[in-house]
Design a protein around this motif. Structure first.
Motif, PDB file in Angstrom:
ATOM      1  N   GLY A 242       0.824  -1.187   0.000  1.00 35.36           N
ATOM      2  CA  GLY A 242       0.000   0.000   0.000  1.00 35.36           C
ATOM      3  C   GLY A 242       0.864   1.246   0.000  1.00 35.36           C
ATOM      4  O   GLY A 242       2.101   1.180  -0.106  1.00 35.36           O
ATOM      5  N   HIS A 243       0.224   2.375   0.133  1.00 34.33           N
ATOM      6  CA  HIS A 243       0.930   3.646   0.032  1.00 34.33           C
ATOM      7  C   HIS A 243       0.254   4.646   0.955  1.00 34.33           C
ATOM      8  O   HIS A 243      -0.976   4.665   1.077  1.00 34.33           O
ATOM      9  CB  HIS A 243       0.868   4.128  -1.428  1.00 34.33           C
ATOM     10  CG  HIS A 243       1.282   5.548  -1.629  1.00 34.33           C
ATOM     11  ND1 HIS A 243       0.397   6.539  -1.979  1.00 34.33           N
ATOM     12  CD2 HIS A 243       2.482   6.152  -1.528  1.00 34.33           C
ATOM     13  CE1 HIS A 243       1.031   7.687  -2.092  1.00 34.33           C
ATOM     14  NE2 HIS A 243       2.293   7.485  -1.821  1.00 34.33           N
ATOM     15  N   LEU A 244       1.054   5.462   1.631  1.00 38.17           N
ATOM     16  CA  LEU A 244       0.476   6.512   2.463  1.00 38.17           C
ATOM     17  C   LEU A 244       1.176   7.839   2.201  1.00 38.17           C
ATOM     18  O   LEU A 244       2.331   7.880   1.768  1.00 38.17           O
ATOM     19  CB  LEU A 244       0.522   6.155   3.953  1.00 38.17           C
ATOM     20  CG  LEU A 244       1.847   6.038   4.693  1.00 38.17           C
ATOM     21  CD1 LEU A 244       2.440   7.398   5.077  1.00 38.17           C
ATOM     22  CD2 LEU A 244       1.670   5.209   5.949  1.00 38.17           C
ATOM     23  N   ARG A 245       0.459   8.903   2.506  1.00 40.89           N
ATOM     24  CA  ARG A 245       0.997  10.254   2.380  1.00 40.89           C
ATOM     25  C   ARG A 245       0.537  11.064   3.578  1.00 40.89           C
ATOM     26  O   ARG A 245      -0.638  11.020   3.959  1.00 40.89           O
ATOM     27  CB  ARG A 245       0.519  10.912   1.091  1.00 40.89           C
ATOM     28  CG  ARG A 245       1.081  12.315   0.849  1.00 40.89           C
ATOM     29  CD  ARG A 245       0.609  12.845  -0.505  1.00 40.89           C
ATOM     30  NE  ARG A 245       1.241  14.112  -0.832  1.00 40.89           N
ATOM     31  CZ  ARG A 245       0.748  15.310  -0.491  1.00 40.89           C
ATOM     32  NH1 ARG A 245      -0.399  15.378   0.194  1.00 40.89           N
ATOM     33  NH2 ARG A 245       1.373  16.416  -0.825  1.00 40.89           N
ATOM     34  N   VAL A 246       1.468  11.790   4.205  1.00 45.85           N
ATOM     35  CA  VAL A 246       1.165  12.621   5.367  1.00 45.85           C
ATOM     36  C   VAL A 246       1.456  14.074   5.013  1.00 45.85           C
ATOM     37  O   VAL A 246       2.541  14.391   4.506  1.00 45.85           O
ATOM     38  CB  VAL A 246       2.010  12.215   6.595  1.00 45.85           C
ATOM     39  CG1 VAL A 246       1.633  13.077   7.801  1.00 45.85           C
ATOM     40  CG2 VAL A 246       1.819  10.738   6.914  1.00 45.85           C
ATOM     41  N   SER A 247       0.507  14.939   5.275  1.00 44.00           N
ATOM     42  CA  SER A 247       0.686  16.372   5.035  1.00 44.00           C
ATOM     43  C   SER A 247       0.042  17.146   6.173  1.00 44.00           C
ATOM     44  O   SER A 247      -0.703  16.584   6.978  1.00 44.00           O
ATOM     45  CB  SER A 247       0.070  16.785   3.694  1.00 44.00           C
ATOM     46  OG  SER A 247      -1.317  16.450   3.667  1.00 44.00           O
ATOM     47  N   ALA A 248       0.327  18.431   6.247  1.00 45.17           N
ATOM     48  CA  ALA A 248      -0.197  19.266   7.323  1.00 45.17           C
ATOM     49  C   ALA A 248      -1.496  19.934   6.899  1.00 45.17           C
ATOM     50  O   ALA A 248      -1.643  20.370   5.754  1.00 45.17           O
ATOM     51  CB  ALA A 248       0.828  20.330   7.709  1.00 45.17           C
ATOM     52  N   ASP A 249      -2.434  20.001   7.826  1.00 41.33           N
ATOM     53  CA  ASP A 249      -3.656  20.765   7.607  1.00 41.33           C
ATOM     54  C   ASP A 249      -3.323  22.242   7.786  1.00 41.33           C
ATOM     55  O   ASP A 249      -2.784  22.634   8.827  1.00 41.33           O
ATOM     56  CB  ASP A 249      -4.734  20.333   8.607  1.00 41.33           C
ATOM     57  CG  ASP A 249      -6.081  20.959   8.308  1.00 41.33           C
ATOM     58  OD1 ASP A 249      -6.170  22.195   8.240  1.00 41.33           O
ATOM     59  OD2 ASP A 249      -7.058  20.209   8.153  1.00 41.33           O
ATOM     60  N   PRO A 250      -3.605  23.093   6.808  1.00 42.74           N
ATOM     61  CA  PRO A 250      -3.212  24.507   6.924  1.00 42.74           C
ATOM     62  C   PRO A 250      -4.039  25.307   7.918  1.00 42.74           C
ATOM     63  O   PRO A 250      -3.647  26.427   8.282  1.00 42.74           O
ATOM     64  CB  PRO A 250      -3.426  25.038   5.494  1.00 42.74           C
ATOM     65  CG  PRO A 250      -4.487  24.150   4.921  1.00 42.74           C
ATOM     66  CD  PRO A 250      -4.252  22.795   5.525  1.00 42.74           C
ATOM     67  N   GLN A 251      -5.160  24.758   8.394  1.00 45.23           N
ATOM     68  CA  GLN A 251      -6.053  25.536   9.250  1.00 45.23           C
ATOM     69  C   GLN A 251      -6.197  24.982  10.661  1.00 45.23           C
ATOM     70  O   GLN A 251      -6.593  25.720  11.559  1.00 45.23           O
ATOM     71  CB  GLN A 251      -7.439  25.615   8.600  1.00 45.23           C
ATOM     72  CG  GLN A 251      -7.427  26.335   7.262  1.00 45.23           C
ATOM     73  CD  GLN A 251      -8.797  26.384   6.614  1.00 45.23           C
ATOM     74  OE1 GLN A 251      -9.606  25.475   6.795  1.00 45.23           O
ATOM     75  NE2 GLN A 251      -9.067  27.451   5.878  1.00 45.23           N
TER      76      GLN A 251
END
Length: 488
Positions: A242-251
Motif C-alpha cells: 500500500g501507500h500513504l501520504r502525510v501532510s499538514a492541515d493549513p487551518q
C-alpha cells in the motif's frame, strides 16, 4: 474520580480559553447534556456548575458520558508524557499498541512486573479508569473516527477497531455514543476519491517542515519519498503493498493521513506509526519547562519551539539505518541504504515510481553478503548479527520496553555500542529520555570551546531528564545552523 491529579483552576482557565496546549490532557464532562468534550470544543462553554473534569476519555466514558460530535475526542492527542509513573507509561504504550486485543489484563500486569490488582489500582488512581476501560474507549473512538471520516462499511469499521463481532460492536457503540453506528454515519461528511484520509490531532506547536527536513536527509530511497510539504512511503506486505501520504492541515493543528490500498485491519497500526514518526502525542509544555533552564537549549527552543523527536516507521528499519550510519556521514549512510534496498529488498510491481521497494526483513539479511554493497566486513557482520538477534527474539522493538533494558540488549550484540543503542531507542521506540552521550556533535556543542568527554556529556544531561531526546534534537539542529553538513 473525575478530579484525579487535575488542577481544577488550571482546567477551568484552559477550558474557557480553549487552550490547545491542554488538548487531551483533560476532558470536560457536561452534566446537563451527558457529553464529554476536549478543552478546545467550539461549542458554547457550559456553566461551571455543570462541568466536571476527567483525566482521560476512558474516565469520562466510565462515568457514563458520551463523546461530543463537534469537538470529537477521538482526534485528541494522548497525554502519556504527563504521566511520570513509569509502569503507567509502559502499560499505556502497550495498550495503545494493541496488547489487550489478544492478551489479558493478567498478561499485561505480568509484562510490567505487577500483580493484576496493582495494575488496576494504578490505572484507576491516575487515569480514573481500568486498563480494560481504557482499551474499550480507544476501540470505540477509533470506530467513531472511521465512521466519521471514511466510507468503509460498518463491518469493516468494526473489524478495524478490534471488534470480532458486529453484534458486539453495535451494542458497544450504542452504549458508548447513545446512537447506533448507522446513525452517526448518516450525520457525517466523508472524503471522496481514491483511498481514505484521516485527521491526526496534536498539541501545537509542531514544526512540520523541520521534521520533514530531518526525515528527508535520512529517507530510504525506494521505500520513502519526502518532499517539501509531505511524507510518503510504502506500507503493507510484498503480497499486498500500500501507500500513504502525510501532510499538514493549513487551518487546524492536525496532520492529514491519506491511505491507498490499505486493508481496514491495518489502519490502527498505520495511525500509531505515523503518530510516532511525527511525535504527535508530545506535550511540549512539559519538555520546555524542563529544558529551558539550560541557556543553550533555551536558544534552541526559541528558534524552533515546535521541534519534536522524529521517529521511525519500523524498528528493524531504523536499526539497520543506524548501523549503516556508524562512522560515516548522513549522505554516505543514505547511499548505503539505497544499495541495500536495491540489492536485498523486494521489487513491488504497480507501485508509484520511487516507492516500489519493500525493505528487507531480518530473514533477508541474516545470511546476506552485505559486503557487496560496499560495507566494511565488521559492519556487515554487525548487521547480520542484528538480523539474527531479531529473528531469534533476543532483540525487538515492541512498545512498553524500558530504556535501560533495551539499551542493554542492544549493546550485548557485537558492533553495537551505547551511541547506536540510544539512537535506536530515540527513533525506533520514541524513548523521550534516550541520549547518545558519546555523540561527537553533542559533546562539541556542550563543550563550546572544548569537546566534552562522554562521561561529562552524560553528567551534563542529567538535569534534562526525562526529556533528553528533545535536548539531542535541539543540539543537533543548532549544530546544523552552524555548518552545511547535517547533524547525525
Amino acid at each position: 474520580m473525575n478530579s484525579l491529579l487535575l488542577d481544577h483552576r488550571q482546567c477551568e482557565q484552559a477550558r474557557l480559553a480553549r487552550d490547545p496546549r491542554f488538548d487531551g490532557v483533560f476532558y470536560t464532562a457536561v452534566l446537563s447534556t451527558g457529553i464529554y468534550c476536549r478543552p478546545v470544543c467550539p461549542a458554547r462553554p457550559p456553566k461551571p456548575e455543570n462541568v466536571q473534569y476527567y483525566p482521560s476519555a476512558a474516565a469520562a466514558a466510565a462515568a457514563g458520558f458520551r463523546p461530543c460530535l463537534r469537538c470529537r475526542p477521538e482526534l485528541a492527542p494522548q497525554a502519556q508524557q504527563a504521566l511520570f509513573e513509569h509502569n503507567l507509561q509502559r502499560g499505556l504504550a502497550l495498550i495503545n499498541d494493541g496488547f489487550l486485543q489478544e492478551q489479558s489484563i493478567t498478561d499485561l500486569a505480568h509484562r510490567l512486573g505487577l500483580s493484576s490488582r496493582q495494575l488496576q489500582r494504578l490505572f484507576v488512581e491516575r487515569l480514573g479508569a481500568t486498563p480494560s476501560q481504557v482499551h474499550a474507549t480507544q476501540r470505540l473512538l477509533m470506530a467513531k473516527q472511521l465512521l466519521s471520516e471514511t466510507s468503509l462499511s460498518i463491518t469493516d469499521v468494526a473489524m478495524a477497531a478490534g471488534f470480532n463481532s458486529l453484534r458486539r460492536f453495535n451494542a458497544a457503540f450504542l452504549a458508548g455514543c447513545a446512537m447506533p453506528p448507522s446513525a452517526l454515519r448518516r450525520q457525517q461528511e466523508r472524503t471522496t476519491g481514491n483511498g481514505l484520509t484521516l485527521r491526526l490531532g496534536y498539541r501545537p506547536p509542531l514544526d512540520f517542515p523541520a521534521m520533514l527536513a530531518f526525515l528527508r536527509r535520512r529517507a530510504i530511497p525506494g521505500v520513502e519519498r519526502i518532499g517539501e510539504d509531505s511524507y510518503e512511503r510504502v506500507t503493507g506486505s510484498p503480497e499486498q503493498p500500500g501507500h500513504l501520504r502525510v501532510s499538514a492541515d493549513p487551518q487546524r493543528p492536525e496532520l492529514r493521513l491519506h491511505l491507498e490500498n490499505v486493508p481496514a485491519l491495518m489502519i490502527p497500526d498505520l495511525v500509531r506509526r505515523v503518530r510516532r514518526i511525527f511525535d504527535l502525542d508530545a506535550d511540549l509544555r512539559l519538555v520546555h519547562a524542563s529544558l529551558a533552564s539550560e541557556p543553550l537549549l533555551a536558544k534552541g527552543i526559541a528558534r524552533r519551539p515546535g521541534l519534536r523527536v522524529p521517529g521511525g516507521w519500523d524498528g528493524f528499519e531504523v536499526a539497520v539505518r543506524a548501523v549503516l550510519g556508524q562512522q560515516v556521514s548522513v549522505a554516505a549512510a543514505t547511499t548505503l541504504a539505497r544499495r541495500l534496498v536495491e540489492r536485498f529488498g523486494i521489487v513491488l510491481p504497480g507501485m508509484p515510481e520511487g516507492l516500489d521497494r519493500h525493505f528487507p526483513s531480518p530473514a533477508d539479511l541474516v545470511e546476506a553478503e552485505l559486503e557487496q554493497i560496499g560495507l566494511p566486513r565488521t559492519r556487515a557482520s554487525t548487521l547480520r548479527n542484528l538480523a539474527r538477534a531479531c529473528l531469534e527474539g533476543r532483540l525487538d522493538f515492541s512498545a512498553g520496553q524500558s530504556l535501560e533494558t533495551f539499551v542493554q540488549r542492544c549493546i550485548a550484540l557485537p558492533g553495537i555500542g551505547p551511541w547506536t543503542a540510544h539512537y535506536m531507542a530515540l527513533r525506533a521506540l520514541g524513548q523521550p529520555d534516550a541520549y547518545p552521550a558519546g555523540d561527537l556533535i553533542l559533546r562539541q556543542m556542550l563543550g563550546e570551546d572544548c569537546t566534552l568527554s562522554e562521561r561529562q556529556s552524560e553528567a551534563r544531561s542529567q538535569a534534562w531528564r526525562p526529556w533528553r531526546a528533545y535536548a539531542v534534537l535541539h543540539l543537533w539542529h543548532l549544530a546544523n545552523d552552524m555548518t552545511e553538513e547535517p547533524a547525525t
